[in-house]
Scaffold this motif. Sequence first.
Motif, mmCIF file in Angstrom:
data_model
loop_
_atom_site.group_PDB
_atom_site.id
_atom_site.type_symbol
_atom_site.label_atom_id
_atom_site.label_comp_id
_atom_site.label_asym_id
_atom_site.label_seq_id
_atom_site.Cartn_x
_atom_site.Cartn_y
_atom_site.Cartn_z
ATOM 1 N N ASN A 30 3.065 -11.107 0.020
ATOM 2 C CA ASN A 30 3.213 -11.198 -1.426
ATOM 3 C C ASN A 30 4.652 -10.939 -1.862
ATOM 4 O O ASN A 30 5.174 -11.621 -2.744
ATOM 5 C CB ASN A 30 2.291 -10.185 -2.124
ATOM 6 C CG ASN A 30 0.853 -10.347 -1.692
ATOM 7 O OD1 ASN A 30 0.277 -9.463 -1.076
ATOM 8 N ND2 ASN A 30 0.271 -11.492 -2.009
ATOM 9 N N ASP A 97 4.864 -6.653 1.705
ATOM 10 C CA ASP A 97 3.542 -6.312 1.195
ATOM 11 C C ASP A 97 2.600 -7.487 1.396
ATOM 12 O O ASP A 97 2.937 -8.636 1.099
ATOM 13 C CB ASP A 97 3.621 -5.978 -0.297
ATOM 14 C CG ASP A 97 4.470 -4.758 -0.556
ATOM 15 O OD1 ASP A 97 5.108 -4.694 -1.617
ATOM 16 O OD2 ASP A 97 4.502 -3.869 0.316
ATOM 17 N N GLN A 98 1.405 -7.148 1.877
ATOM 18 C CA GLN A 98 0.363 -8.150 2.102
ATOM 19 C C GLN A 98 -0.923 -7.578 1.541
ATOM 20 O O GLN A 98 -1.578 -6.770 2.192
ATOM 21 C CB GLN A 98 0.230 -8.457 3.596
ATOM 22 C CG GLN A 98 -0.704 -9.595 3.936
ATOM 23 C CD GLN A 98 -0.742 -9.831 5.444
ATOM 24 O OE1 GLN A 98 -0.979 -8.900 6.219
ATOM 25 N NE2 GLN A 98 -0.501 -11.065 5.859
ATOM 26 N N GLY A 99 -1.260 -7.978 0.343
ATOM 27 C CA GLY A 99 -2.394 -7.378 -0.326
ATOM 28 C C GLY A 99 -2.115 -5.900 -0.550
ATOM 29 O O GLY A 99 -1.101 -5.526 -1.127
ATOM 30 N N GLN A 100 -3.013 -5.069 -0.087
ATOM 31 C CA GLN A 100 -2.826 -3.630 -0.227
ATOM 32 C C GLN A 100 -2.111 -3.017 0.965
ATOM 33 O O GLN A 100 -1.881 -1.808 0.995
ATOM 34 C CB GLN A 100 -4.180 -2.947 -0.435
ATOM 35 C CG GLN A 100 -4.861 -3.323 -1.740
ATOM 36 C CD GLN A 100 -6.126 -2.518 -1.984
ATOM 37 O OE1 GLN A 100 -6.685 -1.932 -1.073
ATOM 38 N NE2 GLN A 100 -6.577 -2.488 -3.217
ATOM 39 N N ASP A 101 -1.771 -3.836 1.922
ATOM 40 C CA ASP A 101 -1.074 -3.354 3.107
ATOM 41 C C ASP A 101 0.424 -3.517 2.941
ATOM 42 O O ASP A 101 0.896 -4.469 2.324
ATOM 43 C CB ASP A 101 -1.539 -4.109 4.344
ATOM 44 C CG ASP A 101 -3.007 -3.876 4.648
ATOM 45 O OD1 ASP A 101 -3.691 -4.829 5.074
ATOM 46 O OD2 ASP A 101 -3.481 -2.740 4.427
ATOM 47 N N SER A 102 1.153 -2.595 3.526
ATOM 48 C CA SER A 102 2.608 -2.634 3.457
ATOM 49 C C SER A 102 3.154 -2.420 4.857
ATOM 50 O O SER A 102 2.747 -1.494 5.552
ATOM 51 C CB SER A 102 3.110 -1.541 2.512
ATOM 52 O OG SER A 102 4.486 -1.686 2.268
#
Length: 114
Positions: A30, A97-102
């Motif tokens: 993202n 950042d990938q969705g709620q993952d960082s």
Amino acid sequence: QLQASGGGLVQPGESLTLSCQVSGSIWDFNAIKWHRQVQGKERELVAGFIVAGSVTHVADSVKGRFTIRRDYGNNAACLDMTDLRAEDTAVYYCNADQGQDSYWGQGTLVTVSS
């Protein structure tokens, strides 16, 4: 996931480009950002962008000297740094950042010294 490179020792006024290459496709993320940290101080957001858009952020402390750009062909985010100053000396980290993952890459050291 992330591979940061390009750090080194430069003299004041010189330029340097950092690269943050992601494994897979840059479109999987993202946002991609560059941070920096001086030992003993908090990590500072330097610049970032939204992958699927035109939104770009550059910190006031480096505005006019640093530019973050998208390198879609190489699935990378590059930080072009010009007119480097001693106070830019820090370990630079890229973050995606990938969705709620960082995800964080390993740091790359930039030293500005005469």
